[in-house]
Design an enzyme around this catalytic site. Sequence first.
Site, PDB file in Angstrom:
ATOM      1  N   CYS A 158      12.098  97.329 -34.901  1.00  0.00           N
ATOM      2  CA  CYS A 158      12.415  97.475 -33.487  1.00  0.00           C
ATOM      3  C   CYS A 158      12.457  98.965 -33.105  1.00  0.00           C
ATOM      4  CB  CYS A 158      13.731  96.763 -33.182  1.00  0.00           C
ATOM      5  SG  CYS A 158      14.124  96.624 -31.431  1.00  0.00           S
ATOM      6  N   ASP A 313       7.820  87.081 -29.207  1.00  0.00           N
ATOM      7  CA  ASP A 313       8.821  88.139 -29.054  1.00  0.00           C
ATOM      8  C   ASP A 313       8.929  88.515 -27.575  1.00  0.00           C
ATOM      9  OD1 ASP A 313      10.406  90.415 -29.127  1.00  0.00           O
ATOM     10  OD2 ASP A 313       9.467  91.201 -30.939  1.00  0.00           O
ATOM     11  N   HIS A 342      11.510  87.697 -31.949  1.00  0.00           N
ATOM     12  CA  HIS A 342      11.896  89.039 -32.384  1.00  0.00           C
ATOM     13  C   HIS A 342      12.827  88.981 -33.594  1.00  0.00           C
ATOM     14  CE1 HIS A 342      12.476  93.373 -31.600  1.00  0.00           C
ATOM     15  NE2 HIS A 342      13.740  93.177 -31.946  1.00  0.00           N
TER      16      HIS A 342
END
Length: 486
Positions: A158, A313, A342
């Site tokens: 991320c 995601d 995600h």
Amino acid sequence: MNDPLSASIDAQRRGVEAMTQAVDVVDSLPETIETMNDVDVGQTPSDVVYEENKLELLHYDVEAADIDVDPEEQSDVPILVVYALINRPYILDLQPNRSVIRRLLEKGHDVYFIEWNNPSRLDQHLTLDDYVNRYIDNCADVVREESGQDAINVLGYCMGGTMSTIYAALHPEKVNALGLMAAGLYFDDTGGVLEQWGDDSFFDARRIHESFGNVPQEFLDEGFAMMDPVDNYVSKYIHFLDNLDNENFVENFARMEKWLADGVDVAGATYAQFLEEIYQQNNLANNELYIGGEHVDIDNIDMPLLQIVAEYDHLVPPSASKPFNDLVASEDVETIEYATGHVGLAVSRSSHADVWPEVCEWFAERSQVEEDAGSEGEASTESDDAATDESSDDQSSTETTVETTAIDEEDIEQVTEATADTDDEITPDSDIEAVEGIGPTYANRLREAGIDTVDHLLAEDRETVAEVANASVGQVGSWIDQINGE
């Protein structure tokens, strides 16, 4: 014609059933709550090998984790995992059968992990320069020193993937291979809801920093939850109530809820800088990002690159990651796109069965350091020289020596040629790529400016070389110190 009496009786029956179910739920709640409170997370044993400010650098202990690894499968190059500044990193070590850390360890990787921890109010002015050029770089140096490797593998998740990308562009000589997991890199109407919400027409990140100092975790949590409010506030709890009698479900639910509620604040200046320069201005993808006065030149990303993206995601859609592959200089670029979300990349059962074995293999294929042929060649040459010296006294002794070492003249010649570049000392006439840290990208820029030998490089001042190569003055200084034998 419908019988009104039957309809009334059916309605009463459904009401009684609902009340009975509600009573059963209430009766089971104490046991359920106890189960939820007893769940453990982040169980893989580790040691803290470095600390700076709030961060801790963890080194996972494969023996203490009771993981058996075939010595032949042990990778030479360790992996430094860089997590986001948002939420706790144990999502990558949620439970043994859904632990990215354990999957890496099981496949013979030596794993280090940056635990950022919660910033204090004094940290509100930390910028990306602090996190990348100071914290990540210092951790990377510790890993390099402990492992004896000049370059290590980096895996970023991320926001940690975005910072890892910036680090690889600024310090390419320290990165052997770069893995990016759901990393936001490319925002040209491609970043989904977050990019739209963060548009500078509606959102001023600086005002958040000025108002709060550090950005509160509650502010971030509510924002993320509102991206899918029906699921986050309604559906998942209905699903939970329907599975109260399933202990495994309850435990998994509890671990996820613990992680979601266990957020951390984000340094205000970093938050504002990240939103403005990465999301709103797309400076990283446009190759216009500067950190601490240094150009984050993505042309320097010439190491192997793996992107791991999730098809569903909604935080960092694949369209905010995959286009970046075409912007870097690396000729070894791969993408794994998987049908999950995600967080699912880290914790779903199917991801651990299908995705992470492939990721582990990708790193392993790029993490085997060839044996130092230089020492072998030197020893072989010395044996050959000794045999030659003795030839005048006893020719048969020479033949025995050569036969014993099983290396003929052609073998020695091949080994010598293979190690000639590494054994030669750097001389004024040496090509600039003989200097460690000057790869093809830096070398091409320097040659375009007429700096093609070590002598030419030393003739210029450090600031000029730094400007020509798009490198930092400190980096140029390390090249010069190396040439001077310091």
